[in-house]
Design a protein around this motif. Structure first.
Motif, PDB file in Angstrom:
ATOM      1  N   THR A   7      37.948  -5.315  97.260  1.00  0.00           N
ATOM      2  CA  THR A   7      37.962  -5.515  98.703  1.00  0.00           C
ATOM      3  C   THR A   7      37.213  -4.375  99.376  1.00  0.00           C
ATOM      4  O   THR A   7      37.437  -3.205  99.050  1.00  0.00           O
ATOM      5  N   ALA A  47      33.995  -8.923 113.942  1.00  0.00           N
ATOM      6  CA  ALA A  47      33.443 -10.200 113.504  1.00  0.00           C
ATOM      7  C   ALA A  47      31.920 -10.236 113.639  1.00  0.00           C
ATOM      8  O   ALA A  47      31.235 -10.908 112.872  1.00  0.00           O
ATOM      9  N   THR A  84      39.095 -10.227 109.867  1.00  0.00           N
ATOM     10  CA  THR A  84      39.448  -9.009 110.598  1.00  0.00           C
ATOM     11  C   THR A  84      40.918  -8.679 110.374  1.00  0.00           C
ATOM     12  O   THR A  84      41.709  -9.525 109.934  1.00  0.00           O
ATOM     13  N   VAL A 135      30.128 -12.321  98.438  1.00  0.00           N
ATOM     14  CA  VAL A 135      30.913 -11.790  99.549  1.00  0.00           C
ATOM     15  C   VAL A 135      31.631 -12.953 100.215  1.00  0.00           C
ATOM     16  O   VAL A 135      30.987 -13.853 100.767  1.00  0.00           O
ATOM     17  N   SER A 136      32.935 -12.959 100.154  1.00  0.00           N
ATOM     18  CA  SER A 136      33.711 -14.074 100.700  1.00  0.00           C
ATOM     19  C   SER A 136      34.971 -13.550 101.376  1.00  0.00           C
ATOM     20  O   SER A 136      35.293 -12.362 101.299  1.00  0.00           O
ATOM     21  N   LYS A 137      35.656 -14.447 102.054  1.00  0.00           N
ATOM     22  CA  LYS A 137      36.919 -14.145 102.726  1.00  0.00           C
ATOM     23  C   LYS A 137      36.775 -12.967 103.681  1.00  0.00           C
ATOM     24  O   LYS A 137      37.557 -12.011 103.655  1.00  0.00           O
ATOM     25  N   VAL A 138      35.752 -13.033 104.521  1.00  0.00           N
ATOM     26  CA  VAL A 138      35.570 -12.005 105.534  1.00  0.00           C
ATOM     27  C   VAL A 138      36.566 -12.267 106.656  1.00  0.00           C
ATOM     28  O   VAL A 138      36.534 -13.321 107.298  1.00  0.00           O
ATOM     29  N   VAL A 174      27.346  -6.469 107.128  1.00  0.00           N
ATOM     30  CA  VAL A 174      28.089  -6.031 105.949  1.00  0.00           C
ATOM     31  C   VAL A 174      27.606  -6.774 104.713  1.00  0.00           C
ATOM     32  O   VAL A 174      27.401  -6.180 103.640  1.00  0.00           O
ATOM     33  N   ARG A 175      27.408  -8.078 104.827  1.00  0.00           N
ATOM     34  CA  ARG A 175      26.886  -8.845 103.691  1.00  0.00           C
ATOM     35  C   ARG A 175      25.518  -8.316 103.272  1.00  0.00           C
ATOM     36  O   ARG A 175      25.229  -8.155 102.073  1.00  0.00           O
ATOM     37  N   ALA A 196      29.828  -9.048 110.422  1.00  0.00           N
ATOM     38  CA  ALA A 196      29.965  -9.708 109.124  1.00  0.00           C
ATOM     39  C   ALA A 196      28.609  -9.855 108.436  1.00  0.00           C
ATOM     40  O   ALA A 196      28.468  -9.586 107.234  1.00  0.00           O
TER      41      ALA A 196
END
Length: 299
Positions: A124, A134, A158, A153-156, A140-141, A137
């Motif tokens: 994580t 948000a 807050t 990269v999944s389940k982003v 970050v990816r 996102a």
């Protein structure tokens, strides 16, 4: 729970185990986990540095209740059955990772650069931002893929989203109970006012006699309010005791609020008392102004 062995006298009555977490420097600052004693991980805790660990307050209190856990050492079993000796360099505040309604568990943190052989591999990425999280996102990816293009990269989500998901069902239940409580409060006020007003109206004949004998309106109001206050105090007392007993059933729906919240109980008692006294005062004042002949007409 991962097992460990203190490098000291082992108590046979304790099962030595705690949640195992691997984190990098900056994790505690990003998650706003407060440092209580010692220090946090930094660049000194590399793969060739002495093995160190940070534990939470619950773990320190359970396994080292009389001694300061800071500086103590313990053996942690790695993958393959080997073990490594870690020294505690910091104690941090507890975190409710198992749910808001669950008490904090014993927890130990290890630095990422010393995680070789640790089965708890970090998966994580935590990002702290002062703006809208948000909106970052995509950035970050892109940052992750710049290091490893094949890294999924999944389940982003807050932190607000995590909390909303945790308290969502309880929030709906609380709103439902709150609405029912407001309705019950309204019905109670209407019922109390109606009953008290009716009881005072039944005393019109007595009030007429007292006025005919020379009683002042202040005396009439004081008499009626004293009777009403006595009944009100009895009802509020019985209702408070019953409420204390019933609120035990609501413990599972509350978080961060005591089921015996004194402010709530005091507010409700004051509201009902004011309604009851108003129900006594208004008809008593009206009756004290009635002509005694009219009040005694039906005698």
């Amino acid at each position: 729970m991962a097992g460990f062995q203190p490098d000291e006298v082992v108590r046979p009555d304790l099962q030595y185990g705690a949640l195992d977490r691997v984190v990098s420097p900056g994790y505690f600052e990003a998650m706003r986990i407060r440092l209580l004693h010692g220090r946090l991980f930094d660049e000194r805790d590399g793969p060739d540095a002495p093995s160190v660990a940070i534990i939470n307050e619950t773990m320190a209190r359970k396994f080292w209740p009389k001694d300061d856990a800071l500086g103590k050492r313990f053996r942690f079993t790695l993958v393959g059955g080997s073990f490594r000796l870690f020294q505690i360099v910091g104690i941090v505040d507890d975190v409710k990772e198992m749910g808001l309604d669950e008490p904090p568990k014993e927890e130990m943190y290890f630095p990422y650069w010393q995680a070789q052989g640790n089965y708890m591999v970090p998966s994580t990425l935590v990002v702290y931002t002062k703006g809208d999280p948000a909106s970052l996102a995509g950035a970050v990816r892109a940052a992750v893929w710049s290091v490893d293009a094949d890294q999924p990269v999944s389940k982003v989500v807050t932190m607000e989203g995590v909390l909303d998901r945790e308290v969502g069902q309880r929030g709906v239940q609380a709103m439902l109970l709150g609405g029912l409580a407001a309705l019950a409060m309204t019905l109670a006020c209407v019922g109390i006012y109606g009953v008290m007003a009716y009881l005072v109206t039944q005393q019109n004949h007595e009030i007429g006699i007292r006025v005919a004998l020379g009683a002042h309106s202040r005396n009439i109001l004081g008499l009626v309010l004293a009777r009403g206050a006595k009944l009100t105090a009895t009802g509020v007392g019985v209702g408070t005791v019953a409420a204390f007993l019933v609120t035990r059933l609501m413990r599972s729906l509350l978080f961060g609020v005591s089921p015996f919240d004194p402010l709530t109980f005091t507010t409700v008692a004051l509201v009902l008392t004011c309604v009851a006294l108003a129900a006594c005062y208004i008809p008593a004042r009206r009756a004290s102004r009635v002509d005694p002949i009219v009040a005694l007409r039906f005698e």
